[in-house]
Design a protein around this motif. Structure first.
Motif, PDB file in Angstrom:
ATOM      1  N   TYR A  27      -3.247   7.394  -3.422  1.00  0.00           N
ATOM      2  CA  TYR A  27      -1.642   7.681  -2.470  1.00  0.00           C
ATOM      3  C   TYR A  27      -1.301   6.274  -2.321  1.00  0.00           C
ATOM      4  O   TYR A  27      -0.165   5.809  -2.219  1.00  0.00           O
ATOM      5  N   TYR A  28      -2.194   5.648  -1.560  1.00  0.00           N
ATOM      6  CA  TYR A  28      -1.989   4.040  -1.155  1.00  0.00           C
ATOM      7  C   TYR A  28      -1.948   3.068  -2.041  1.00  0.00           C
ATOM      8  O   TYR A  28      -1.156   2.310  -1.980  1.00  0.00           O
ATOM      9  N   MET A  29      -2.579   3.470  -3.246  1.00  0.00           N
ATOM     10  CA  MET A  29      -2.285   2.335  -4.387  1.00  0.00           C
ATOM     11  C   MET A  29      -0.878   2.424  -4.752  1.00  0.00           C
ATOM     12  O   MET A  29      -0.305   1.498  -5.110  1.00  0.00           O
ATOM     13  N   VAL A  30      -0.393   3.874  -4.910  1.00  0.00           N
ATOM     14  CA  VAL A  30       1.136   3.949  -5.396  1.00  0.00           C
ATOM     15  C   VAL A  30       1.815   3.250  -4.313  1.00  0.00           C
ATOM     16  O   VAL A  30       2.933   2.546  -4.764  1.00  0.00           O
ATOM     17  N   LYS A  31       1.804   3.523  -3.048  1.00  0.00           N
ATOM     18  CA  LYS A  31       2.567   2.755  -2.066  1.00  0.00           C
ATOM     19  C   LYS A  31       2.490   1.212  -2.230  1.00  0.00           C
ATOM     20  O   LYS A  31       3.512   0.451  -2.281  1.00  0.00           O
ATOM     21  N   ALA A  32       1.264   0.833  -2.503  1.00  0.00           N
ATOM     22  CA  ALA A  32       0.962  -0.613  -2.361  1.00  0.00           C
ATOM     23  C   ALA A  32       1.572  -1.324  -3.625  1.00  0.00           C
ATOM     24  O   ALA A  32       2.247  -2.320  -3.583  1.00  0.00           O
ATOM     25  N   ALA A  33       1.569  -0.392  -4.642  1.00  0.00           N
ATOM     26  CA  ALA A  33       2.077  -0.958  -5.930  1.00  0.00           C
ATOM     27  C   ALA A  33       3.850  -1.253  -5.717  1.00  0.00           C
ATOM     28  O   ALA A  33       4.222  -2.172  -6.099  1.00  0.00           O
ATOM     29  N   VAL A 160      -1.308  -1.534   2.427  1.00  0.00           N
ATOM     30  CA  VAL A 160      -0.022  -0.820   2.906  1.00  0.00           C
ATOM     31  C   VAL A 160       0.156  -1.176   4.399  1.00  0.00           C
ATOM     32  O   VAL A 160       1.171  -1.610   4.795  1.00  0.00           O
ATOM     33  N   THR A 161      -0.838  -1.047   5.231  1.00  0.00           N
ATOM     34  CA  THR A 161      -0.841  -1.428   6.594  1.00  0.00           C
ATOM     35  C   THR A 161      -0.323  -2.759   7.036  1.00  0.00           C
ATOM     36  O   THR A 161       0.756  -3.043   7.835  1.00  0.00           O
ATOM     37  N   LYS A 166       3.199  -6.074   9.034  1.00  0.00           N
ATOM     38  CA  LYS A 166       3.651  -7.685   8.932  1.00  0.00           C
ATOM     39  C   LYS A 166       2.772  -8.240  10.146  1.00  0.00           C
ATOM     40  O   LYS A 166       3.169  -9.422  10.757  1.00  0.00           O
ATOM     41  N   ARG A 167       1.514  -7.744  10.389  1.00  0.00           N
ATOM     42  CA  ARG A 167       0.717  -8.765  11.275  1.00  0.00           C
ATOM     43  C   ARG A 167      -0.770  -8.857  10.328  1.00  0.00           C
ATOM     44  O   ARG A 167      -1.092  -8.220   9.338  1.00  0.00           O
TER      45      ARG A 167
END
Length: 481
Positions: A27-33, A160-161, A166-167
């Protein structure tokens, strides 16, 4: 681009992440992509990544996991630090490894100023030390992501985080019993691969930081290990190395205990797999069952790495190794009797606190009696947080260096003698690469791990070849097909 269709088809990035950890990471790989694609458009090119690995085979395997995730989310691999995302996978066994990382971070500060898309990540054993993380937060503020050894599988989630906050993202776990299967992997070699069979260490040798940074022992389910190796073999792998801090204690944390020897027998049944290696073995746990399995095996390589650390029973006790000089010698003799053609290699630490000349001579005596085929020798390096770091009678540097040089001379003389016995024999060689010095030659390894160079082309890489060993050059052979 992403794999594991069944999981991917069920993912809704606008919804909540799945509870299953593997599905959650996809799930996070899709978001990161999606974030990587947006940034690639902004940059007007594909974003690149570079993973620099420091340390052991366990770290090398973790680096392949990091690369697997980064490729799946849209990064292309670069081959130096002039990349958009640089990750240092760190080691902390010796202080020098830490200093190297600090040096590279200083260099990257200037590189990052020239590339607005650049991100820097740090992970691995060094990050499990709280004082290291504090130093990085204070002195290396250009680092974007810090995580440890226990949550490598979370890379996509952490990215993703990082994109959304942005930190600088810091995520260090003190320990874990979690093992996450079936995530992407980008292997360095097509024909050989490492496979983790366990994680962590319970031994607490007094000089070693590893149990503190890699956590307690936990073994993978044997079915997951076999399934992974079968998949690797289907993808062209002919040699696998089973990895753990102490493979001999494999299986003790499983619901249905299984010995390492039993696991090896199951791995041996895999069709198409030609060679099995493993490391590292602790002498205190090496069983008669394992020796018998190795002696009868057609696939387990004739090489055993058996760390000695010291030949002095007094020093071994101070090291908390839980064997003495006599037990080690008896074990080495038993192994050599059962497997006459085995190559025995070892690790030796010189200058451990309290080591006298007499203790050093005990180490030399073991080296002469066992006749190691090779030995990795180290001068003791004090690691803050270990019992040995505060022991009295620290050995002066000049004394340790003198002993180190004498040991090295002895080890090399014995290793040359041991190596020469294969001259004019025919051995099976797994070809690994084109020779660095001569493009008309290739380089491969014997079952006992010795290097052999012979004439041949790149088409031989990944194949097993019969080679006549013509000339021993001390630590390698020149041969011909």
């Amino acid at each position: 681009m992403l794999e594991n269709k069944e999981i991917l088809e069920s993912i809704d990035v606008n919804g909540e992440p799945p509870t299953d950890e593997t599905a959650k990471q996809y799930y996070y790989m899709v978001k990161a992509a999606n974030y990587v694609e947006e940034e690639s458009k902004e940059a007007g090119r594909k974003l690149t990544y570079f993973v620099q690995n420091f340390g052991c085979q366990m770290n090398a395997r973790d680096a392949e996991k990091l690369s697997g995730v980064l490729k799946k989310i849209g990064y292309e691999e670069a081959f130096d630090e002039n990349a958009d995302f640089v990750i240092y996978n760190t080691c902390t066994v010796r202080e020098n490894a830490n200093l190297k990382v600090y040096g590279r971070l200083g260099y990257l500060n200037g590189v990052k100023k020239k590339n607005s898309h650049m991100k820097i990540g740090l992970c691995g054993c060094m990050m499990q030390e709280p004082e290291v993380v504090e130093k990085i937060k204070k002195s290396y503020r250009h680092v974007d992501l810090i995580f440890g050894t226990h949550n490598v599988f979370k890379l996509a989630e952490l990215l993703v985080t990082m994109y959304e906050s942005k930190r600088t993202v810091i995520d260090i776990w003190k320990d874990t019993d979690k093992i996450v299967e079936d995530l992407p992997m980008e292997r360095k070699y097509k024909f050989k691969s490492g496979t983790n069979i366990m994680f962590g260490c319970n031994n607490f040798c007094s000089y070693c930081i590893v149990p503190y940074v890699r956590g307690r022992e936990r073994s993978r389910n044997p079915k997951d290990i076999i399934r992974e190796i079968e998949k690797l073999v289907g993808d062209g792998v002919v040699e696998v190395m089973l990895l753990g801090q102490n493979v001999n204690s494999y299986g003790k944390t499983l619901d249905e205990p299984m010995s390492f020897a039993e696991l090896l027998q199951e791995v041996e049944k895999i069709e198409g797999l030609e060679r099995i290696r493993f490391m590292t073995s602790h002498p205190k746990d090496l069983s008669d069952e394992l020796i018998e399995v190795m002696a009868n095996s057609k696939k387990i390589c004739r090489h055993l790495h058996l760390p000695l650390q010291s030949g002095s029973s007094k020093i071994l006790k101070d090291m908390n190794r839980r064997y003495d000089k006599e037990k080690y010698l008896a074990l080495a003799k038993k192994i050599r009797n059962a497997i006459p053609d085995i190559s025995l290699t070892t690790d030796i630490i010189i200058g451990f606190p309290g080591e006298t000349e007499e203790d050093f001579q005990d180490t030399m005596d073991v080296v002469r009696q066992v006749e190691f085929d090779n030995a990795f020798t180290f001068i003791y390096s004090k690691r803050t947080g270990t019992p040995a770091a505060v022991m009295e009678n620290q050995v002066p540097e000049d004394v340790a260096k003198d002993r180190f040089n004498r040991l090295l001379k002895e080890v090399q003389a014995i290793a040359r003698k041991r190596a020469a016995v294969y001259e004019n024999t025919v051995q099976e060689i797994l070809v690994e690469e084109t020779n660095e010095q001569d493009p008309e030659m290739v380089t491969g390894r014997m079952s006992n791990n010795m290097l052999v160079h012979f004439k041949g082309g790149a088409d031989l890489i990944g194949t097993l070849q019969k080679v006549k060993l013509k000339e021993c050059k001390g630590f390698y052979y020149l041969g011909e097909m």
